[in-house]
Design an enzyme around this catalytic site. Sequence first.
Site, PDB file in Angstrom:
ATOM      1  N   LEU A 169      16.342  63.925 -85.832  1.00 52.56           N
ATOM      2  CA  LEU A 169      16.651  64.583 -84.352  1.00 52.56           C
ATOM      3  C   LEU A 169      17.339  65.321 -83.510  1.00 52.56           C
ATOM      4  O   LEU A 169      17.943  64.198 -83.182  1.00 52.56           O
ATOM      5  CB  LEU A 169      14.501  64.028 -83.405  1.00 52.56           C
ATOM      6  CG  LEU A 169      14.387  63.782 -84.481  1.00 52.56           C
ATOM      7  CD1 LEU A 169      12.667  63.202 -82.856  1.00 52.56           C
ATOM      8  CD2 LEU A 169      13.509  65.295 -84.573  1.00 52.56           C
TER       9      LEU A 169
ATOM     10  N   ARG B  76      22.469  63.349 -69.115  1.00 53.96           N
ATOM     11  CA  ARG B  76      22.873  61.939 -68.485  1.00 53.96           C
ATOM     12  C   ARG B  76      23.959  62.444 -68.743  1.00 53.96           C
ATOM     13  O   ARG B  76      24.891  61.757 -68.746  1.00 53.96           O
ATOM     14  CB  ARG B  76      21.891  61.163 -69.144  1.00 53.96           C
ATOM     15  CG  ARG B  76      20.884  60.529 -67.521  1.00 53.96           C
ATOM     16  CD  ARG B  76      20.394  59.984 -67.674  1.00 53.96           C
ATOM     17  NE  ARG B  76      19.301  59.365 -68.866  1.00 53.96           N
ATOM     18  CZ  ARG B  76      19.003  58.181 -69.465  1.00 53.96           C
ATOM     19  NH1 ARG B  76      20.133  56.709 -68.881  1.00 53.96           N
ATOM     20  NH2 ARG B  76      19.159  57.986 -70.804  1.00 53.96           N
TER      21      ARG B  76
ATOM     22  N   LYS C 154      25.128  66.550 -76.178  1.00 52.20           N
ATOM     23  CA  LYS C 154      25.277  65.480 -76.417  1.00 52.20           C
ATOM     24  C   LYS C 154      25.532  65.253 -77.879  1.00 52.20           C
ATOM     25  O   LYS C 154      26.505  64.047 -78.173  1.00 52.20           O
ATOM     26  CB  LYS C 154      23.771  64.685 -75.870  1.00 52.20           C
ATOM     27  CG  LYS C 154      23.731  63.019 -76.676  1.00 52.20           C
ATOM     28  CD  LYS C 154      22.758  62.132 -75.736  1.00 52.20           C
ATOM     29  CE  LYS C 154      21.665  62.408 -76.079  1.00 52.20           C
ATOM     30  NZ  LYS C 154      20.691  61.203 -75.761  1.00 52.20           N
TER      31      LYS C 154
HETATM   32  C1  UD1 Z   1      12.375  57.294 -77.485  1.00 55.38           C
HETATM   33  C2  UD1 Z   1      11.260  56.642 -78.371  1.00 55.38           C
HETATM   34  C3  UD1 Z   1      11.326  55.225 -77.120  1.00 55.38           C
HETATM   35  C4  UD1 Z   1      12.731  54.789 -78.195  1.00 55.38           C
HETATM   36  C5  UD1 Z   1      13.816  55.779 -77.464  1.00 55.38           C
HETATM   37  C6  UD1 Z   1      14.656  54.542 -78.308  1.00 55.38           C
HETATM   38  C7  UD1 Z   1       9.357  58.713 -78.171  1.00 55.38           C
HETATM   39  C8  UD1 Z   1       8.625  59.438 -77.318  1.00 55.38           C
HETATM   40  N1  UD1 Z   1      10.265  56.993 -77.412  1.00 55.38           N
HETATM   41  O1  UD1 Z   1      12.837  57.718 -75.994  1.00 55.38           O
HETATM   42  O2  UD1 Z   1      10.155  55.020 -77.891  1.00 55.38           O
HETATM   43  O3  UD1 Z   1      12.596  53.361 -78.076  1.00 55.38           O
HETATM   44  O4  UD1 Z   1      13.533  57.030 -77.709  1.00 55.38           O
HETATM   45  O5  UD1 Z   1      16.310  55.729 -77.924  1.00 55.38           O
HETATM   46  O6  UD1 Z   1       9.601  58.699 -79.100  1.00 55.38           O
HETATM   47  N2  UD1 Z   1      14.621  65.200 -78.989  1.00 55.38           N
HETATM   48  C9  UD1 Z   1      14.280  66.190 -79.947  1.00 55.38           C
HETATM   49  N3  UD1 Z   1      13.268  67.082 -79.244  1.00 55.38           N
HETATM   50  C10 UD1 Z   1      12.686  66.415 -77.994  1.00 55.38           C
HETATM   51  C11 UD1 Z   1      13.036  65.268 -77.433  1.00 55.38           C
HETATM   52  C12 UD1 Z   1      13.634  64.833 -78.149  1.00 55.38           C
HETATM   53  O7  UD1 Z   1      15.066  66.969 -80.809  1.00 55.38           O
HETATM   54  O8  UD1 Z   1      11.521  67.624 -77.288  1.00 55.38           O
HETATM   55  C13 UD1 Z   1      15.874  64.254 -79.837  1.00 55.38           C
HETATM   56  C14 UD1 Z   1      16.729  63.861 -78.816  1.00 55.38           C
HETATM   57  O9  UD1 Z   1      17.698  65.267 -79.233  1.00 55.38           O
HETATM   58  C15 UD1 Z   1      16.933  62.305 -79.551  1.00 55.38           C
HETATM   59  C16 UD1 Z   1      16.175  61.736 -79.313  1.00 55.38           C
HETATM   60  O10 UD1 Z   1      14.996  62.667 -80.242  1.00 55.38           O
HETATM   61  O11 UD1 Z   1      17.528  62.653 -80.260  1.00 55.38           O
HETATM   62  C17 UD1 Z   1      14.989  60.577 -79.142  1.00 55.38           C
HETATM   63  O12 UD1 Z   1      14.671  61.229 -77.628  1.00 55.38           O
HETATM   64  P1  UD1 Z   1      14.580  61.130 -76.132  1.00 55.38           P
HETATM   65  O13 UD1 Z   1      14.513  61.982 -75.000  1.00 55.38           O
HETATM   66  O14 UD1 Z   1      16.564  61.123 -75.883  1.00 55.38           O
HETATM   67  O15 UD1 Z   1      14.061  59.963 -76.094  1.00 55.38           O
HETATM   68  P2  UD1 Z   1      14.125  58.375 -75.123  1.00 55.38           P
HETATM   69  O16 UD1 Z   1      13.021  58.735 -74.041  1.00 55.38           O
HETATM   70  O17 UD1 Z   1      15.093  57.534 -75.152  1.00 55.38           O
HETATM   71 CA    CA Z   2      17.752  58.099 -76.360  1.00 57.35          CA
END
Ligand code: UD1
Ligand code: CA
Length: 450
Positions: A8, A15, A22
């Site tokens: 992903l 941030r 990122k």
């Molecule tokens: C997520 C987890 C959380 C965990 C944390 C660990 C979920 C709902 N939550 O939260 O339980 O503790 O990671 O770091 O999964 N991304 C996409 N498309 C989206 C959203 C995110 O590709 O629509 C990718 C981001 O680029 C990233 C990863 O998914 O690489 C995680 O997304 P992020 O928004 O950072 O999740 P957290 O809120 O950190």
């Molecule tokens: Ca994250």
Amino acid sequence: MQVSVIVLAAGQGTRMNSDLPKVLHHVAAAPLLHHALSVAQALEPSRIVTVIGHGGEAVAASATAFNEAVETVVQDPQAGTAHAVAQAAPLLSDAPGEAIVLYADTPLIREETLRGMLEARAKHAVVILGFHARDPGRYGRLLTDGDQLLAIREFKDATPEERAITLCNSGVVCAEAKLLFSLIAEVKNDNAAQEYYLTDIVELARKRGLSAGVVLCDEAETLGVNTRAQLAEAEAAFQARARAEALDNGVTLTAPETVFFGLDTYVGRDAIIGPNVLFGPGVTVESGAEIKGFCHLEGCHISRGATVGPFARLRPGAELAEDVHVGNFVEIKNAILDEGVKVGHLTYLGDAHVGEFTNIGAGTVTCNYDGVMKHRTTIGKRAFIGSDTMLVAPVTVGDGALTASGSVITEDVPAEAIAIGRARQVTKAGLATRMFERLKAIKAVKAKGI
Ligand code: UD1
Ligand code: CA
């Protein structure tokens, strides 16, 4: 066992406060994305699919640069981690075997950890990678009962009691591919963030009577990069691990804390690395080679018995054969140095080939650039390039030939010839003394103010 990996990488990374997506920020001279792809590749998966969104073109180009076999799918808009995984369904929902979901912003996960998750699949239909957090902050919390994982609660949706839990979600998920996509299809966005949470698949699996479990890893492995401070932390953690591994593999590091490795640096056994050495991408140092202090290396290959530095710079395409010696303040770019070549001091060799056992004198420069185009210099075997030779490329110096020091070589030098390309010396007896006396006399007259 067949494995597909979904990485992903669509999130914005607000941030980071950056124009660069990122996942393209660097740790160990490689984009964060390449760290995830690299651990994915170590599993020898049948497919790797990267989900892109923000800065999509640049992220896709970076994924392909890592390995052309990496596929990309676009997620637009970014509606959560489950929604991101769902974008890979057209490619993977019928894939045989296992699926692993990795986050491109979590660069330090180890291959052994992922293999542990694949093994844990024997016990659980859904396996989550968890860790005990010193400061659980905004991580999702793992709600467990014995060896069963009951649910993952996102921080935003957690009760105060749930927030007190320190067992947290790393984000890495492993399940049979078909099951993963059928669970994902049921995920809803009725939560605080109105996002489709990947973490919801745990409760959905349990509703079907399936078992979910946790594999634990060190907190250092799951460090997620959301800020520049965390980027610096990830760099420090990567380097600490790479230094320890190098020492374990039989590499001498005089001052380990001052050596910086790249993601793909290879250093053989019994190599010696001095203090303050920096490895960019694509460096191989074979067994028994020595890199002295303050060298900067990238895209180069250093063979057995070669010595480099101190204060040398090897740039992409520098190929040093066995027993080559490159000394201080020498820069080498896109040049092959055959066995036993010596380039001791203050030299630039670019776009060149130097034959075996040739000696390059101090201050030699291959003048490879005419302001528009680059040109090659070819030097034969056992040649002797005198100090301060300017080799104006394209030019060839034959086997066993010699250039006189201070020469500007603009024409090819045949094998075994001597080329002298400099102004002839004129010597005038007694002139130094006469000149100094005259100058002193002039100074004395001026001092009297006349
Ligand atoms: C997520 C987890 C959380 C965990 C944390 C660990 C979920 C709902 N939550 O939260 O339980 O503790 O990671 O770091 O999964 N991304 C996409 N498309 C989206 C959203 C995110 O590709 O629509 C990718 C981001 O680029 C990233 C990863 O998914 O690489 C995680 O997304 P992020 O928004 O950072 O999740 P957290 O809120 O950190
Ligand atoms: Ca994250």
